[in-house]
Design a protein around this motif. Structure first.
Motif, PDB file in Angstrom:
ATOM      1  N   LYS A 216       0.815  -1.223   0.029  1.00  0.00           N
ATOM      2  CA  LYS A 216      -0.165   0.142  -0.023  1.00  0.00           C
ATOM      3  C   LYS A 216       1.046   1.008   0.064  1.00  0.00           C
ATOM      4  O   LYS A 216       0.482   2.597  -0.641  1.00  0.00           O
ATOM      5  N   GLU A 219       2.397   1.769  -3.547  1.00  0.00           N
ATOM      6  CA  GLU A 219       0.997   2.307  -4.633  1.00  0.00           C
ATOM      7  C   GLU A 219       1.049   3.835  -4.171  1.00  0.00           C
ATOM      8  O   GLU A 219       1.183   4.498  -5.005  1.00  0.00           O
ATOM      9  N   GLU A 220       1.394   4.123  -3.128  1.00  0.00           N
ATOM     10  CA  GLU A 220       1.405   5.570  -1.944  1.00  0.00           C
ATOM     11  C   GLU A 220       2.077   6.562  -2.890  1.00  0.00           C
ATOM     12  O   GLU A 220       2.212   7.447  -3.581  1.00  0.00           O
ATOM     13  N   ASN A 221       3.130   5.808  -2.727  1.00  0.00           N
ATOM     14  CA  ASN A 221       4.542   6.264  -3.192  1.00  0.00           C
ATOM     15  C   ASN A 221       4.953   6.918  -4.722  1.00  0.00           C
ATOM     16  O   ASN A 221       4.751   7.618  -5.324  1.00  0.00           O
ATOM     17  N   ILE A 222       4.025   5.551  -5.480  1.00  0.00           N
ATOM     18  CA  ILE A 222       4.033   5.020  -6.440  1.00  0.00           C
ATOM     19  C   ILE A 222       3.378   6.627  -7.386  1.00  0.00           C
ATOM     20  O   ILE A 222       3.540   7.657  -8.605  1.00  0.00           O
ATOM     21  N   LEU A 223       1.173   7.419  -6.584  1.00  0.00           N
ATOM     22  CA  LEU A 223       0.903   8.118  -7.296  1.00  0.00           C
ATOM     23  C   LEU A 223       1.168   9.175  -6.962  1.00  0.00           C
ATOM     24  O   LEU A 223       0.944  10.425  -7.937  1.00  0.00           O
ATOM     25  N   LYS A 224       2.689   9.797  -6.092  1.00  0.00           N
ATOM     26  CA  LYS A 224       2.814  11.019  -5.844  1.00  0.00           C
ATOM     27  C   LYS A 224       4.009  11.381  -6.181  1.00  0.00           C
ATOM     28  O   LYS A 224       4.565  12.396  -6.955  1.00  0.00           O
ATOM     29  N   ASN A 226       3.460  10.937 -10.053  1.00  0.00           N
ATOM     30  CA  ASN A 226       2.060  11.778 -10.847  1.00  0.00           C
ATOM     31  C   ASN A 226       2.170  10.996 -12.352  1.00  0.00           C
ATOM     32  O   ASN A 226       2.784  11.542 -13.282  1.00  0.00           O
ATOM     33  N   GLY A 227       2.231   9.721 -12.446  1.00  0.00           N
ATOM     34  CA  GLY A 227       2.350   8.797 -13.509  1.00  0.00           C
ATOM     35  C   GLY A 227       4.084   8.997 -14.630  1.00  0.00           C
ATOM     36  O   GLY A 227       4.450   8.167 -15.551  1.00  0.00           O
ATOM     37  N   LYS A 256      -0.715  -1.284 -13.761  1.00  0.00           N
ATOM     38  CA  LYS A 256      -1.543  -0.155 -13.601  1.00  0.00           C
ATOM     39  C   LYS A 256      -0.603   0.830 -14.082  1.00  0.00           C
ATOM     40  O   LYS A 256      -0.719   2.398 -14.492  1.00  0.00           O
ATOM     41  N   TYR A 257       0.865   1.202 -13.572  1.00  0.00           N
ATOM     42  CA  TYR A 257       1.570   1.650 -13.527  1.00  0.00           C
ATOM     43  C   TYR A 257       3.049   0.892 -14.355  1.00  0.00           C
ATOM     44  O   TYR A 257       3.216   0.309 -14.631  1.00  0.00           O
TER      45      TYR A 257
END
Ligand code: PLP
Length: 469
Positions: A216, A219-224, A226-227, A256-257
């Protein structure tokens, strides 16, 4: 011609026999060979002889000066670091590697075709590890160089995602690298690659005495980001507690990423050989690159490891390692050359010891080596768990036992205990620090280790702890 060189050449059969005898004696008594040397005999440096000594005299000097300092690191009770031994077939392959002295740079129609042996060996290894043929691979000197090779291609991939050719233009800006419990050699590789070991984005570990990446938090760090593209270094067996990242969960994130997924499975990858433990590597086939050491659990002599990189990245790999500014070498993609595919140019035929051992013992042979080592780790872990003076620092997940003294007020005696234990020369383990504790690691990857070794060492441990009580 130098007189000694001429004599040695005429006498080569006799010289090899002398070495064979000495090697046989060593291997036949390796169980008794000391695992540490207290008074080492390496004294003054030798002068370079004016016109040489000849091989027999050089051997005499070696035997007097260095041979007594050779520790039994290939034997059954060398449990420090993660130290493999060498199977008989791998020794045979290694000797022949030296005798034939090939340079497996390229697959040519004429001349040295030893690169084909390397390719075949990679195929055998993929089968053993139950990995798909969509991986291409090659041999390097160790898992450190394998991590380096894989991360170098990851770096090139990331540049391409941003419209840059890092191999040509050099590194600029920061490259985002996410990881939880990387091996020190990955950090070293980041330094070597100009990515900066200080630029890591450290992800939390799962709760409850774990070293595996917190999915989790990942994923939170991946979202930071911004793609933005990044590199993920994941662990297929951490060194302290042999924890595995959740590869199935990571492979779902990969849908997803956009990231380069590298797995350091230097020794843990061999869990794939064990029916009871192969679930630990489930999903690893979706990684972009994987590191596997051969001089650990495959039990071939140093220096041997492979990198496995998905074939679809072949062009990136050649861009990273191409040596084709030498015009006589031809088009790097047309004529496959290891020289355009990995860090070194000239190399020895590193694959041959692995090829021999894989052919000699096959899938079942390796399954047994791996399963036995897992059994020894579990038994040793049980003994620790049930003992009066020791306790485990983490559950035994595969082949390594991480433990300490039971009484936390005796933490300052851990080093003294380990030193006394290692000084016996009967076993060798290495210190660690885990979960706010000074600890000791015992790693089982040697094909020779047996139940009697486990009992012998445990008895010895109890004797020593009684002495320092
Ligand atoms: C041993 C190890 C390495 C480094 O391997 P070398 O063969 O010593 O270069 C890297 N990663 C892991 C997980 C290891 O166990």
């Amino acid at each position: 011609m130098n007189e000694h060189l001429k004599n040695d050449s005429a006498n080569i059969g006799n010289l090899l026999n002398i070495i064979k005898e000495q090697g046989t004696d060593y291997l036949n008594s390796i169980e008794e060979r000391l695992t540490s040397v207290i008074n080492n005999t390496i004294s003054e440096r030798q002068e370079l002889p004016e016109s040489g000594l000849g091989t027999e005299e050089a051997l005499r000097v070696f035997n007097e000066k260095f041979e007594p300092t050779m520790v039994g690191s290939g034997g059954p009770r060398y449990w420090g670091f993660v130290t493999g031994g060498a199977t008989p077939a791998s020794i045979a392959g290694d000797w022949l590697t030296t005798v034939y002295d090939q340079n497996p740079q390229s697959v040519t129609e004429q001349g040295d075709a030893s690169a084909k042996i390397e390719m075949e060996t990679i195929q055998l290894l993929l089968k053993l590890l139950q990995l798909p043929e969509s991986f291409l691979g090659g041999f390097v000197s160790g898992a450190t160089m394998s991590n380096f090779t894989c991360l170098a291609v990851g770096r090139q991939w990331l540049g391409k995602e941003q419209g840059r050719d890092i191999a040509k233009e050099g590194v600029s800006g920061t490259v985002k690298v996410l990881t939880a419990t990387p091996h020190s050699s990955s950090i070293k590789s980041l330094s070597l690659l100009g990515l900066g070991s200080g630029n890591i984005i450290k992800i939390k570990t799962e709760e409850g005495n774990r070293e595996a990446i917190h999915i989790k938090d990942l994923e939170e760090n991946i979202l930071k980001l911004n793609g933005g593209p990044f590199i993920l270094i994941s662990s297929g067996g951490t060194v302290n507690t042999v924890d595995f990242d959740d590869f199935k969960a990571i492979s779902r994130l990969k849908e997803k990423y956009n990231f380069w997924w590298h797995i350091d499975a230097a020794f843990g990858g061999f869990a794939a050989c064990s029916e009871t433990h192969q679930h630990l590597v489930e999903g690893w086939e979706y990684a972009d690159s994987i590191t596997v050491d051969c001089h650990k659990w495959l039990n071939v002599p140093y220096e041997s490891a492979v990198f496995l990189i998905k074939e679809q990245y072949k062009i990136l790999q050649v861009e990273t390692f191409q040596n084709s500014n030498a015009p006589y070498l031809g088009d790097p993609l047309e004529n496959f050359s290891y020289l355009n595919f990995l860090p070194e140019n000239s190399r020895r035929l590193k694959a041959l010891p692995a090829w021999f051992s894989l052919m000699a013992y096959g899938k079942k042979g390796y399954q047994e080596i791996v399963d036995n080592n897992i059994t020894w780790a579990q038994q040793f872990g049980q003994m620790i768990e049930n003992s009066h003076d020791f306790k485990l620092l983490a559950p035994v997940r595969l082949n390594t036992v991480c433990f300490t003294l039971k009484d936390d007020t005796r933490q300052n005696e851990v080093e003294q205990f380990l030193e006394k234990l290692n000084d016996t020369g009967k076993v060798f383990m290495t210190p660690t620090f885990y979960n706010q504790h000074k600890g000791i690691r015992a790693a089982f990857v040697n094909w020779m280790t047996s139940e009697k070794d486990i009992r012998q060492v445990f008895d010895l441990m109890n004797e020593i702890i009684a002495e320092i009580q």
